[in-house]
Design an enzyme around this catalytic site. Sequence first.
Site, PDB file in Angstrom:
ATOM      1  N   TYR A   1       0.692  -1.118  -0.026  1.00  0.00           N
ATOM      2  CA  TYR A   1      -0.164  -0.026  -0.077  1.00  0.00           C
ATOM      3  C   TYR A   1       0.818   1.146  -0.032  1.00  0.00           C
ATOM      4  O   TYR A   1       0.716   2.145  -0.825  1.00  0.00           O
ATOM      5  CB  TYR A   1      -0.879  -0.034   1.203  1.00  0.00           C
ATOM      6  CG  TYR A   1      -1.981   0.972   1.122  1.00  0.00           C
ATOM      7  CD1 TYR A   1      -3.080   0.808   0.498  1.00  0.00           C
ATOM      8  CD2 TYR A   1      -1.701   2.239   1.951  1.00  0.00           C
ATOM      9  CE1 TYR A   1      -4.064   1.773   0.679  1.00  0.00           C
ATOM     10  CE2 TYR A   1      -2.922   3.218   1.929  1.00  0.00           C
ATOM     11  CZ  TYR A   1      -3.677   3.109   1.198  1.00  0.00           C
ATOM     12  OH  TYR A   1      -4.863   4.168   1.358  1.00  0.00           O
TER      13      TYR A   1
ATOM     14  N   LYS B   1       1.137   4.011  -3.119  1.00  0.00           N
ATOM     15  CA  LYS B   1       0.661   5.379  -2.855  1.00  0.00           C
ATOM     16  C   LYS B   1       1.895   6.535  -3.255  1.00  0.00           C
ATOM     17  O   LYS B   1       1.591   7.344  -3.583  1.00  0.00           O
ATOM     18  CB  LYS B   1       0.081   5.667  -1.483  1.00  0.00           C
ATOM     19  CG  LYS B   1      -1.328   4.768  -1.217  1.00  0.00           C
ATOM     20  CD  LYS B   1      -2.335   5.548  -2.117  1.00  0.00           C
ATOM     21  CE  LYS B   1      -3.773   5.072  -1.791  1.00  0.00           C
ATOM     22  NZ  LYS B   1      -4.641   5.671  -2.319  1.00  0.00           N
TER      23      LYS B   1
END
Length: 243
Positions: free
Chosen positions: A148, A152
């Site tokens: 993640y 991002k």
Amino acid sequence: MELGLAGRRALVTGAGKGIGRSTVQALHAAGVRVVAVSRTRADLDSLVQECPGVETLCVDLADWEATERALGSVGPIDLLVNNAAVALLQPFLEVTKEACDTRVITVTHIPLQFQIVAKGMIARGAPGAIVNVSSQASQRALTHHAVYCSTKGALDMLTKTMALELGPHKIRVNAVNPTVVMTAMGRANWSDPHKAKVMLDRIPLGKFAEVENVVDAILFLLSDRSGMTTGSTMPVDGGFMAH
């Protein structure tokens, strides 16, 4: 503050739930003509009941060809909110192929929607604004967030690169970088009181973000009130990244 968004046409991805859904509702209330994109038809149907007049597109953005067909005929767009995302949190040593495929596809398929919308803006000679929904996880390492955080981070850099290249065409590109947001997904991932306390102890304001905190930032970045802001990553984090 009057944002002057009425009459514009916006495309919002990940519009079925959470931040995306609330963004559609806020834009609709501000007089914006909204095209809501989700892979879940039931979510879109209920959204239209709440916001009559909202256009819908049911498509899985991980499917490049289907996305190209769907967005290719969507018509003129002035504003784009890229919110579609999935969070599969795993310890680094237990990261699965599914988690990598899901997150990497999310990032690698984002440029297609941007290309389609931006090319339309350029062809019309129209200014535009794009907002990516990123995360504090793009700039701070979080336990069990290896994939993640990485994707991002890639989204933040894509935001800056797009701002550099699209700026001469009067298209602004920014990101919002929230802390934990109290959506259904946020509550599910941070329901453990001990886990939540560890994070809250790092947030000077001592609380997680509500959905409207993020939506307000998105609408500001879409509006002409932020007309000299592009290539930015705006924290909505209660001071988390001030450490």
